[in-house]
Design a protein around this motif. Sequence first.
Motif, PDB file in Angstrom:
ATOM      1  N   PHE A 117     -71.936 -46.175 -50.122  1.00  0.00           N
ATOM      2  CA  PHE A 117     -71.681 -45.301 -48.680  1.00  0.00           C
ATOM      3  C   PHE A 117     -70.837 -46.058 -47.839  1.00  0.00           C
ATOM      4  N   MET A 118     -69.959 -45.755 -47.303  1.00  0.00           N
ATOM      5  CA  MET A 118     -69.157 -46.396 -46.204  1.00  0.00           C
ATOM      6  C   MET A 118     -68.670 -45.099 -45.218  1.00  0.00           C
ATOM      7  N   SER A 119     -68.942 -45.484 -43.755  1.00  0.00           N
ATOM      8  CA  SER A 119     -68.738 -44.276 -42.930  1.00  0.00           C
ATOM      9  C   SER A 119     -67.330 -44.893 -42.356  1.00  0.00           C
ATOM     10  N   LEU A 120     -66.677 -43.829 -41.576  1.00  0.00           N
ATOM     11  CA  LEU A 120     -65.568 -44.273 -40.596  1.00  0.00           C
ATOM     12  C   LEU A 120     -65.734 -45.320 -39.814  1.00  0.00           C
ATOM     13  N   ARG A 121     -67.021 -45.175 -39.005  1.00  0.00           N
ATOM     14  CA  ARG A 121     -67.468 -46.168 -38.055  1.00  0.00           C
ATOM     15  C   ARG A 121     -67.509 -47.654 -38.633  1.00  0.00           C
ATOM     16  N   GLN A 122     -68.225 -47.770 -39.868  1.00  0.00           N
ATOM     17  CA  GLN A 122     -68.411 -48.909 -40.679  1.00  0.00           C
ATOM     18  C   GLN A 122     -66.883 -49.594 -40.984  1.00  0.00           C
ATOM     19  N   LEU A 123     -66.016 -48.453 -41.511  1.00  0.00           N
ATOM     20  CA  LEU A 123     -64.780 -49.131 -41.870  1.00  0.00           C
ATOM     21  C   LEU A 123     -63.917 -49.569 -40.577  1.00  0.00           C
ATOM     22  N   PHE A 124     -63.876 -48.922 -39.462  1.00  0.00           N
ATOM     23  CA  PHE A 124     -63.220 -49.473 -38.354  1.00  0.00           C
ATOM     24  C   PHE A 124     -63.750 -50.382 -37.772  1.00  0.00           C
ATOM     25  N   HIS A 125     -64.985 -50.814 -37.719  1.00  0.00           N
ATOM     26  CA  HIS A 125     -65.684 -51.963 -37.242  1.00  0.00           C
ATOM     27  C   HIS A 125     -65.147 -52.988 -38.190  1.00  0.00           C
ATOM     28  N   LEU A 126     -65.251 -52.909 -39.375  1.00  0.00           N
ATOM     29  CA  LEU A 126     -64.969 -54.029 -40.511  1.00  0.00           C
ATOM     30  C   LEU A 126     -63.624 -54.457 -40.315  1.00  0.00           C
TER      31      LEU A 126
END
Length: 524
Positions: free
Chosen positions: A343-352
Amino acid sequence: MKVLIVDDEQHVREGIRLLGEWEAQGIKEIYEATNGEEAIAMIEEYRPEIIFSDMKMPKKDGIQLLEWIKENQPTSKTIVVTGYDDYHYMRKAIHFGSSDYLLKPVDPDALNQTLENAVKEWKKEEAERRKETNSYQLLNEMKPVYRDRMLTRLFANDHLKENLYEELGFQPSGKYVAAVVKINEQVMIEFGRDLAYFTTLNVINEILKAEDIGIGFRYLAQRGQIVIIFWNQFEQLEKHLATIYKALKEAMDFACPIAIGHQVDEISQLMDSYRQATEVMLSHNLLDKKEIRVYSRVNEAEGALPTLMAHASSIELAVQAGEVSAFEGVIDEVTSEFSQNHFMSLRQLFHLEREYQVICNQWMKKYRLPFTPPDDIEREADLFLDRNGQFCLEEYVNRKKREISLFLKSIKRHTQLEKGNIIYEIEQYLQANFDRDVKLQEIADQFYLSREYISRKFKQEFNENISDYIVKYRIRKAKSLLKNDQLKIYEIASMVGYQDDKYFRKVFKKVEGITPNEYRLGLK
């Protein structure tokens, strides 16, 4: 209005001018031409609405003139005037769109009746032309720029004039739902930005129009977004959006994920529905292999946002080690959670990605290395989505490893250069003072180094001693000054540090193989 009378006989032209009731028909300007060639020149200059023309004339006759008018000035009304009651001329006049056909000598009543009919016909056609032109201009403004601008304003709670809703294709209703369609950056690259928006909107609005359920537009406040406003058939939204998704995939061979907001009761609440749709979009799983990427609710599995800052001490040790392998433990630790949970959301990816850019910036500043962060993190992330909209985690991680490896190599180069920087500072000092005699002791005093060390290190870096370096630098400057014909040779010699111009000429020839004068002549 303007009238042109074309006839090679002056008395015919004067007769028509005298017999016509011009003011009654709103005609203020009357021009005359003696043949078809003159007539064409006058038509191009004055653009008359009504043209009377003889058929038999020198140079260009009436048939040739009528043919030219039909091709180049079709809005003018033509009236043929001839002394030959010949079916051939009448047929040609009709073929080329002549309003009427008058025989010489011209009867006043027939002339004015024909004139009145021609003026009425022209005014009627002009009104239709203006109506069509206005409609065409409005249509062009609305598609797509005007429509997108107005509907973006509507989203910002800016109420539109009542008549604009119909013109925009928007139907006020009791309830609304907003949906967001995300256009992948790779689509923008492959198709070009304008064509990507145009194609997406065409596909969407063709489907929506067929069902009369909503309208799609480019949301100008956010790059890469199409917003759909629904006003009907809410219970079938996911079905309609699935149809849109599949149609877009087929048209562009790229997935365009779609997220749905909640239903609202007023136009002024559309922004709330849009924000909900954005939340849904940010929370969907990029790693799943979903066939149709239409999302209607926030994904509860999203979990906490990742943080690189918690690994700051490990990152510092890895940088000090100077090997990319030292980073692998940190990278594996950060990505393992995504891999295990799939699982990886867009929000998590942008934050990372944002944290990664912040850390990069910190280390680059520390080592005084140039750093240009990406203009748009979302656009960078899009490059790791495949054509089905699935995020390629392994490819993303490998990209970061390559970036880190390049960063470490830059640090090594920086460390090596820092040790040799003092020699380059000495070089800059010599260049800044090339026009005077700089002694080795002066350099030693300036940089707190021994003369022996300076001489040895300079020779190692530049493969020549300091005195030879200065001579070559002076001659290079002199060559540039010799391009200016206004400067004398002795003036140039003084400007580059030689008080004796004869000695300067000798040194110049030794370095360049020719005298300064010969060099200057070669420039011409």
